[in-house]
Design a protein around this motif. Structure first.
Motif, short mmCIF file in Angstrom:
data_model
loop_
_atom_site.label_atom_id
_atom_site.label_comp_id
_atom_site.label_asym_id
_atom_site.label_seq_id
_atom_site.Cartn_x
_atom_site.Cartn_y
_atom_site.Cartn_z
N VAL A 157 13.29 1.44 -13.71
CA VAL A 157 12.26 2.21 -14.14
C VAL A 157 12.08 3.66 -13.61
CG1 VAL A 157 9.70 2.38 -14.57
CG2 VAL A 157 10.84 0.13 -14.77
N PHE A 158 12.14 4.59 -14.20
CA PHE A 158 12.08 5.82 -13.76
C PHE A 158 11.02 6.92 -14.24
CE2 PHE A 158 16.37 4.08 -13.79
CZ PHE A 158 16.96 4.39 -12.54
N PHE A 159 10.74 7.76 -13.57
CA PHE A 159 9.76 8.84 -13.92
C PHE A 159 9.99 10.09 -13.97
CE2 PHE A 159 7.05 4.78 -13.04
CZ PHE A 159 5.86 5.08 -13.39
N GLY A 160 9.70 10.97 -14.83
CA GLY A 160 9.98 12.37 -14.61
C GLY A 160 8.81 13.28 -15.20
N GLY A 161 8.75 14.63 -15.04
CA GLY A 161 7.92 15.43 -15.58
C GLY A 161 6.55 15.33 -14.76
N ASP A 162 5.45 15.65 -15.40
CA ASP A 162 3.95 15.47 -14.86
C ASP A 162 3.64 13.98 -14.42
OD1 ASP A 162 4.03 18.18 -15.32
OD2 ASP A 162 2.37 18.14 -16.94
N ALA A 163 4.40 12.96 -15.23
CA ALA A 163 4.06 11.75 -14.82
C ALA A 163 4.55 11.17 -13.43
CB ALA A 163 4.78 10.82 -15.81
N ALA A 164 5.58 12.00 -13.02
CA ALA A 164 6.27 11.56 -11.68
C ALA A 164 5.31 12.11 -10.50
CB ALA A 164 7.85 12.39 -11.46
N PHE A 165 4.96 13.42 -10.46
CA PHE A 165 4.48 14.05 -9.28
C PHE A 165 3.23 14.99 -9.67
CE2 PHE A 165 9.09 14.21 -8.48
CZ PHE A 165 8.85 12.93 -7.63
N GLY A 166 2.83 14.89 -10.92
CA GLY A 166 1.44 15.67 -11.02
C GLY A 166 1.97 16.85 -11.94
N PRO A 167 0.93 17.57 -12.40
CA PRO A 167 1.18 18.71 -13.39
C PRO A 167 2.25 19.85 -12.56
CG PRO A 167 -0.99 17.86 -13.50
CD PRO A 167 -0.41 17.27 -12.42
N GLY A 198 8.03 9.46 -19.16
CA GLY A 198 7.89 11.03 -19.27
C GLY A 198 6.32 11.25 -20.12
N SER A 199 5.37 10.35 -19.73
CA SER A 199 4.14 10.70 -20.52
C SER A 199 3.13 11.62 -20.01
CB SER A 199 3.52 9.09 -20.35
OG SER A 199 3.20 8.99 -18.86
N GLY A 200 3.66 12.46 -19.20
CA GLY A 200 2.86 13.89 -18.74
C GLY A 200 1.62 13.45 -17.82
N ALA A 201 0.60 14.47 -17.87
CA ALA A 201 -0.60 14.28 -17.17
C ALA A 201 -1.59 14.39 -18.17
CB ALA A 201 -0.78 15.24 -15.93
N PRO A 202 -1.90 13.35 -18.84
CA PRO A 202 -2.67 13.49 -20.14
C PRO A 202 -4.34 13.60 -20.07
CG PRO A 202 -2.19 11.33 -19.91
CD PRO A 202 -1.66 11.90 -18.84
N ARG A 203 -4.71 13.56 -18.93
CA ARG A 203 -6.21 13.38 -18.79
C ARG A 203 -6.63 14.72 -18.11
NH1 ARG A 203 -8.60 8.37 -16.24
NH2 ARG A 203 -7.71 9.24 -14.32
N GLY A 204 -7.32 15.59 -18.96
CA GLY A 204 -8.11 16.63 -18.22
C GLY A 204 -9.05 16.39 -17.18
N ARG A 205 -9.48 17.11 -16.14
CA ARG A 205 -10.55 16.77 -15.18
C ARG A 205 -11.90 17.19 -15.83
NH1 ARG A 205 -7.17 18.38 -10.56
NH2 ARG A 205 -6.37 16.48 -9.59
N ASP A 206 -12.83 16.38 -15.72
CA ASP A 206 -14.24 16.79 -16.16
C ASP A 206 -14.75 17.23 -14.95
OD1 ASP A 206 -16.34 16.83 -17.80
OD2 ASP A 206 -16.42 14.82 -18.47
N LEU A 207 -16.24 17.74 -15.29
CA LEU A 207 -17.06 18.47 -14.45
C LEU A 207 -18.28 17.92 -14.44
CD1 LEU A 207 -16.86 20.80 -12.40
CD2 LEU A 207 -17.91 22.45 -14.20
N ASP A 208 -18.80 17.20 -13.43
CA ASP A 208 -19.78 16.20 -13.50
C ASP A 208 -21.00 16.96 -12.57
OD1 ASP A 208 -21.60 14.16 -13.61
OD2 ASP A 208 -20.78 12.64 -12.50
N ILE A 209 -21.51 17.90 -13.41
CA ILE A 209 -22.81 18.37 -12.85
C ILE A 209 -23.99 18.20 -13.65
CG2 ILE A 209 -21.25 20.11 -11.65
CD1 ILE A 209 -21.93 22.08 -13.78
N PRO A 210 -25.02 18.61 -13.10
CA PRO A 210 -26.28 18.21 -14.17
C PRO A 210 -26.11 18.93 -15.36
CG PRO A 210 -26.88 18.79 -11.71
CD PRO A 210 -25.67 18.99 -11.84
N GLY A 211 -26.77 18.08 -16.58
CA GLY A 211 -26.66 18.55 -18.00
C GLY A 211 -25.29 18.34 -18.60
N ARG A 212 -24.31 17.97 -17.92
CA ARG A 212 -23.02 17.54 -18.52
C ARG A 212 -23.42 16.57 -19.85
NH1 ARG A 212 -19.62 16.79 -21.47
NH2 ARG A 212 -17.38 16.49 -21.16
N LYS A 213 -24.12 15.51 -19.54
CA LYS A 213 -24.40 14.37 -20.61
C LYS A 213 -25.21 14.96 -21.87
CE LYS A 213 -23.70 10.41 -17.66
NZ LYS A 213 -24.28 9.08 -17.17
#
Length: 611
Positions: A401-411, A214-229
């Motif tokens: 092994v079982f899954f649940g919450g965001d870890a199973a089917f996404g947020p 039940g580890s969730g969906a721990p990573r937020g999506r980034d936005l790779d556009i010019p100037g990001r770095k």
């Protein structure tokens, strides 16, 4: 099943609809739209009646059995029950189901003596839970009283997962989290807080009988556009930033803030930024306002706090000078629909828009990250990198092994995580008792007459004409000065009673016994919704069109009872029935009765196993 009046016959008439079998647990469950829509199937009308009677502790415990976190969900739930509420079919606003849940939590008093106690004997089975969010905590709550040795792993030092780290304190005070997580830790799991699991293979090698992820969906999506770095120091991933705010690592932000994204995380980001020094905070999304994924009330709350939402603007670049972020450029788009009504966003041709800013919060979605799960242990993933999980049993391709919450089917949301936890606990309990996890026991159903006299009922069946009551808010000037000041004050007892009266008691069903009917049509005459018709039976589509009031909502069933002396059938449209009881009050023979339907979802334990 108690006091159930069953249809006299269940034969399908020639070319007509079969008589309704109300013994089917799903029939009346589907009529209780709010409970049907709730993933945890909370008995909503039952606890609302308890609130109206000021039996707050009873209302809380009904909630706690189903959804585990009444105080948390009474403030933060995505409310799938409310769009389904039958009240919304007769006026604009449904019953404030979610905020009434909070009333039960706020006024319940001490319920410690009503909570289950730690198991006095262990059953020798060890279960590991990866992550301490709502899904894992639900599994722990269900398994611990049964004698399982449950070990909870989490990288944070306090349990709660995204409830604690991603929901701002002005929406959910930490004291509420501590209390409801505390009811679970009181069942004495082994807690390994501050301990990350870096290898599923290693965890399985420790000999656990079952593992729940039940580890969730721990990573937020980034936005790779010019100037990001180049402008990286002032560009923040939304969920990470919220976690840092929650733990006190961040306490301020620039005066000009852009929040990218249209979901609830974006709403939490913009409102948090407003409280941490953001004077000019804007939400900018590529979609239209109505298409934003944020809940309507979340958007309303942001706008109430003076935060504009700019639509149909696609981010093109981060603008920076000497490594410092100064703004963003956006392309204006419009929605164009093709012949299949699919939406495409196409440029309007207008010049790009420059929006000045000091900081940007990126809240454009979340995704799962499973670098700690080896790909050579027999666990299968789909093409999107998600584990293959059975949606009913929550079992992966590794049987234990079982899954649940965001870890199973996404947020998704908290209430879905709770539902997954209940389902996984049933599966784990069955598996570790040598049973087939796919054979799920049906829910328990009870139908009980509410008759107290000839025409008296044990519930209040008056239909309130009141419109939905607004939840009082803290003064905006006060709320925006402190990120820990709770914005919503909640209903007081008087407002709670008035709002509870708006519930239509959809779980009190009109049950018909054809053998007592003399076909006087008194029920037809008195029905305020024209939902009862005595007519020759026929095919459903044709029958729906010739009822007293055409039954146009095919997602709700028709209640069909045959066996009448004239050969006609009684047809009732469940879609528009108000459950007012006038048909039963008017009936001279008692052919109609008002019977309370109570659905008991089977949780882990002896009741879920073969007998």
């Amino acid at each position: 099943m108690d006091d159930v009046a069953l249809p006299d016959e269940h034969k399908q008439p020639a070319q007509g609809m079969p008589a309704t079998d109300i013994r089917n647990p799903e029939y009346f469950h589907k009529v209780v739209d709010c409970q049907w829509a709730c993933p945890a199937h909370t008995p909503v009308p039952e606890y609302i009646r308890f609130i109206a009677a000021k039996r707050y502790a009873d209302a809380y415990m009904i909630n706690w059995k189903s959804n585990v976190f009444p105080g948390v969900l009474g403030r933060t739930c995505d409310r799938p029950c409310e769009p389904a509420c039958r009240r919304g079919r007769v006026e604009e606003e449904p019953v404030a189901i979610c905020r009434l849940k909070r009333v039960a939590a706020d006024y319940k008093g001490d319920v410690g003596d009503r909570m289950p106690k730690p198991a006095t004997a262990k059953n020798g089975k060890r279960v590991a839970l990866v992550g301490a969010g709502p899904a894992s905590l639900t599994v722990a709550r269900d398994l611990l009283p049964l004698g399982y040795h449950v070990v909870v792993f989490d990288g944070d030092k306090k349990l709660g997962g995204m409830i604690r780290t991603q929901i701002p304190k002005f929406r959910l005070p930490e004291s509420v989290i501590d209390e409801e997580v505390g009811y679970i830790t009181a069942l004495e799991p082994e807690v390994r807080a501050g301990t990350r699991v870096d290898s599923l293979k290693s965890l399985l090698a420790e000999g656990y009988d079952a593992v729940f992820v039940g580890s969730g969906a721990p990573r937020g999506r980034d936005l790779d556009i010019p100037g990001r770095k180049e402008a990286a120091p002032n560009i923040h991933i939304g969920i990470d930033w919220l976690s840092s705010v929650s733990f006190g690592h961040i306490s301020k932000i620039g005066k000009r803030v852009i929040v990218l994204g249209g979901g609830n995380t974006a709403m939490d980001c913009c409102r948090s930024a407003k409280r941490l020094g953001g004077e000019d905070v804007k939400v900018i999304v590529r979609s239209g306002f109505e298409e934003m994924k944020a809940s309507p009330w979340e958007k309303e709350d942001a706008q109430h706090e003076g935060i504009p939402i700019l639509n149909f603007m696609v981010p093109k670049s981060f603008v920076h000078e000497n490594g410092k972020l100064t703004g963003m450029t956006f392309e204006k788009v419009k929605a164009v629909y093709d012949e299949k009504k699919r939406r495409n966003l196409v440029p309007t041709g207008e010049p790009e828009v420059l929006v000045a800013c000091d900081d940007v919060l990126v809240a454009v979605g979340q995704e799962n990250a499973f670098p700690w799960i080896e790909r050579d242990i027999g666990l299968e993933f789909d093409r999107w990198g998600m584990p293959k999980v059975d949606p009913d049993t929550m079992q992966s391709t590794i049987p234990n092994v079982f899954f649940g919450g965001d870890a199973a089917f996404g947020p998704k949301n908290i209430i879905w995580a709770v539902a997954h936890g209940h389902a996984a606990a049933v599966s784990i309990d069955k598996l570790l008792n040598g049973e087939d996890v796919t054979k799920r026991p049906p829910p328990g159903v009870n139908l009980t007459s509410q008759k107290m006299g000839i025409h008296e009922w044990s519930y209040d069946n008056d239909v309130s004409l009141d419109l939905r009551y607004k939840v009082p808010l803290k003064d905006k000037d006060v709320a925006l000065k402190d990120i820990k000041v709770e914005v919503e004050l909640g209903f007081d007892e008087q407002l709670a009673f008035k709002e509870a009266q708006r519930c239509l008691n959809c779980d009190v069903q009109t049950v018909f016994k054809a053998s007592l009917c003399i076909e006087c049509d008194a029920c037809v005459d008195i029905c305020p919704m024209d939902c009862i018709t005595f007519t020759p039976n026929g095919p459903e589509a044709e029958l729906r069109a010739r009822l007293n009031a055409p039954a146009t909502n095919a997602t709700q069933d028709l209640y069909v009872a045959d066996g009448l002396k004239t050969g006609r059938a009684m047809i009732k449209d469940e879609d528009v029935c108000l459950h007012c009881g006038l048909c039963a009050e008017r009936c001279p023979t008692g052919a109609w009765d008002m019977q309370k339907f109570l659905l008991n979802i089977t949780h882990a334990g002896p009741a879920c196993r073969s007998r």
